[in-house]
Design a protein around this motif. Structure first.
Motif, PDB file in Angstrom:
ATOM      1  N   GLY A  89       0.806  -1.221   0.000  1.00 16.89           N
ATOM      2  CA  GLY A  89       0.000   0.000   0.000  1.00 16.89           C
ATOM      3  C   GLY A  89       0.833   1.262   0.000  1.00 16.89           C
ATOM      4  N   GLY A  90       2.040   1.179  -0.538  1.00 14.06           N
ATOM      5  CA  GLY A  90       2.898   2.357  -0.612  1.00 14.06           C
ATOM      6  C   GLY A  90       3.717   2.605   0.631  1.00 14.06           C
ATOM      7  N   ALA A  91       3.473   1.868   1.711  1.00 16.08           N
ATOM      8  CA  ALA A  91       4.212   2.046   2.961  1.00 16.08           C
ATOM      9  C   ALA A  91       5.133   0.870   3.169  1.00 16.08           C
ATOM     10  CB  ALA A  91       3.238   2.171   4.131  1.00 16.08           C
ATOM     11  N   SER A  92       6.431   1.151   3.387  1.00 18.86           N
ATOM     12  CA  SER A  92       7.401   0.077   3.555  1.00 18.86           C
ATOM     13  C   SER A  92       7.267  -0.567   4.923  1.00 18.86           C
ATOM     14  CB  SER A  92       8.822   0.627   3.395  1.00 18.86           C
ATOM     15  OG  SER A  92       9.763  -0.375   3.686  1.00 18.86           O
ATOM     16  N   PHE A  93       7.079  -1.877   4.920  1.00 24.78           N
ATOM     17  CA  PHE A  93       6.970  -2.609   6.179  1.00 24.78           C
ATOM     18  C   PHE A  93       8.350  -2.883   6.780  1.00 24.78           C
ATOM     19  CE2 PHE A  93       2.654  -2.840   5.468  1.00 24.78           C
ATOM     20  CZ  PHE A  93       2.016  -3.431   6.541  1.00 24.78           C
ATOM     21  N   SER A  94       9.397  -2.401   6.161  1.00 27.55           N
ATOM     22  CA  SER A  94      10.727  -2.490   6.762  1.00 27.55           C
ATOM     23  C   SER A  94      10.937  -1.373   7.772  1.00 27.55           C
ATOM     24  CB  SER A  94      11.810  -2.420   5.677  1.00 27.55           C
ATOM     25  OG  SER A  94      11.761  -1.174   5.014  1.00 27.55           O
ATOM     26  N   SER A  95       9.988  -0.446   7.832  1.00 32.58           N
ATOM     27  CA  SER A  95      10.075   0.643   8.803  1.00 32.58           C
ATOM     28  C   SER A  95       9.677   0.140  10.176  1.00 32.58           C
ATOM     29  CB  SER A  95       9.152   1.792   8.393  1.00 32.58           C
ATOM     30  OG  SER A  95       7.801   1.385   8.518  1.00 32.58           O
ATOM     31  N   THR A 171       4.500  -7.657  23.537  1.00 35.72           N
ATOM     32  CA  THR A 171       5.676  -7.087  24.190  1.00 35.72           C
ATOM     33  C   THR A 171       6.902  -7.157  23.298  1.00 35.72           C
ATOM     34  OG1 THR A 171       4.778  -7.789  26.330  1.00 35.72           O
ATOM     35  CG2 THR A 171       7.103  -7.165  26.262  1.00 35.72           C
ATOM     36  N   CYS A 172       7.104  -8.305  22.639  1.00 35.71           N
ATOM     37  CA  CYS A 172       8.265  -8.462  21.759  1.00 35.71           C
ATOM     38  C   CYS A 172       8.197  -7.503  20.574  1.00 35.71           C
ATOM     39  CB  CYS A 172       8.358  -9.909  21.272  1.00 35.71           C
ATOM     40  SG  CYS A 172       8.980 -11.059  22.508  1.00 35.71           S
ATOM     41  N   ASN A 173       7.014  -7.291  20.039  1.00 39.36           N
ATOM     42  CA  ASN A 173       6.875  -6.337  18.937  1.00 39.36           C
ATOM     43  C   ASN A 173       7.141  -4.914  19.401  1.00 39.36           C
ATOM     44  OD1 ASN A 173       5.904  -7.310  16.131  1.00 39.36           O
ATOM     45  ND2 ASN A 173       4.766  -8.607  17.531  1.00 39.36           N
ATOM     46  N   LEU A 174       6.747  -4.587  20.629  1.00 39.86           N
ATOM     47  CA  LEU A 174       7.031  -3.255  21.162  1.00 39.86           C
ATOM     48  C   LEU A 174       8.534  -3.067  21.365  1.00 39.86           C
ATOM     49  CD1 LEU A 174       4.125  -2.793  23.744  1.00 39.86           C
ATOM     50  CD2 LEU A 174       4.346  -1.795  21.458  1.00 39.86           C
ATOM     51  N   SER A 180      14.277  -0.786  16.751  1.00 42.64           N
ATOM     52  CA  SER A 180      14.325  -0.282  15.378  1.00 42.64           C
ATOM     53  C   SER A 180      14.364   1.241  15.352  1.00 42.64           C
ATOM     54  CB  SER A 180      13.111  -0.792  14.604  1.00 42.64           C
ATOM     55  OG  SER A 180      13.039  -0.207  13.319  1.00 42.64           O
ATOM     56  N   TYR A 181      13.550   1.873  16.194  1.00 44.66           N
ATOM     57  CA  TYR A 181      13.407   3.334  16.159  1.00 44.66           C
ATOM     58  C   TYR A 181      14.637   4.044  16.722  1.00 44.66           C
ATOM     59  CZ  TYR A 181      11.250   7.922  16.643  1.00 44.66           C
ATOM     60  OH  TYR A 181      10.964   9.263  16.539  1.00 44.66           O
ATOM     61  N   PHE A 182      15.156   3.528  17.839  1.00 49.09           N
ATOM     62  CA  PHE A 182      16.254   4.224  18.509  1.00 49.09           C
ATOM     63  C   PHE A 182      17.642   3.728  18.085  1.00 49.09           C
ATOM     64  CE2 PHE A 182      12.706   4.898  21.475  1.00 49.09           C
ATOM     65  CZ  PHE A 182      12.771   6.285  21.604  1.00 49.09           C
ATOM     66  N   LEU A 183      17.756   2.455  17.715  1.00 46.89           N
ATOM     67  CA  LEU A 183      19.059   1.903  17.355  1.00 46.89           C
ATOM     68  C   LEU A 183      19.219   1.663  15.857  1.00 46.89           C
ATOM     69  CD1 LEU A 183      19.523  -0.697  20.253  1.00 46.89           C
ATOM     70  CD2 LEU A 183      20.314   1.681  20.145  1.00 46.89           C
TER      71      LEU A 183
END
Length: 230
Positions: A89-95, A171-174, A180-183
């Motif tokens: 849908g145009g959004a990368s799921f690698s994000s 919890t694991c997904n969080l 992913s976001y910070f490192l």
């Protein structure tokens, strides 16, 4: 419940390891070593018990079927994403956003399961669920079938409850999102799924499951504990 089978004055006792349990509105089942102990209360209040060889139940609960379907989709998508890099849908799921999306999906699955639990069994099923936890914890710690008064000393909240498996995925997904976001490190969804399946009853991954048990269990009456003890 099962007991230890060693001849003692004509009474047979058997020490066993409870590997699983399930509560319904009028019965409680304990599973171990290929056997299942079933205690059921009829409309007259009488309790009947039986021990059967454990077999796969084809008439599974709707919540179990939904959870299994989601599990299958999750596994398929995780493996597929591990070997391909495709935008949806145009959004990368690698994000990092993908971890939040899957955490939300699993939380919705849990909420649906809780609602179905209350809808199908009402207050009695959650009281039986609480009694199930308390009896198993008392049995594991004391090493014998306890009295109702002894069971009352134990909490109905148990980190071995099956709801912890789904809450661990959240919890694991969080954690995956934070890493992913910070490192900037990307962790495969498949790895997260496998990791959550292994460490689901370890701190801090079961904490959410403990909180959710306040919705899936209630303080049982003596009748509920009596049913679990049978």
């Amino acid at each position: 419940m099962f007991v230890n089978k060693e001849m003692d004055g004509g009474v047979i006792k058997e020490k066993i390891l409870v590997t699983g349990a399930e509560s319904f509105s009028n019965k409680i089942e304990f599973k171990t070593n290929g056997r299942k102990s079933i205690a059921k209360r009829d409309e007259d209040g009488n309790i009947t018990t039986k021990v059967v060889e454990y077999e796969t139940n084809n008439n599974r609960k709707i919540s179990d079927i939904i959870a299994n379907i989601i599990f299958a989709i999750y596994c398929f998508f995780s493996i597929w994403r591990s070997i391909r890099n495709i935008d949806v849908g145009g959004a990368s799921f690698s994000s990092s956003k993908k971890y939040i999306i899957f955490a939300a999906v699993w939380f919705v699955v849990i909420l649906i399961g809780i609602m179905l639990m209350w809808f199908q069994g009402g207050k009695n099923v959650v009281k039986n669920h609480g009694a199930e936890h308390m009896v198993v914890k008392a049995y594991r710690e004391l090493g014998y079938i306890p009295e109702i008064s002894e069971v009352r000393k134990f909490s109905r909240i148990d980190n071995h409850c099956g709801i912890g498996k789904l809450s661990s995925l959240i919890t694991c997904n969080l954690f995956g999102f934070l890493i992913s976001y910070f490192l900037g490190l990307k962790i495969s969804l498949f790895i997260i799924f496998v990791l959550a399946s292994i460490i689901w009853n370890r701190a801090p991954f079961y904490y959410l499951g403990l909180l959710l048990q306040y919705a899936t269990t209630m303080k049982p009456d003596d009748e509920n504990i009596e049913l679990a003890l049978e």
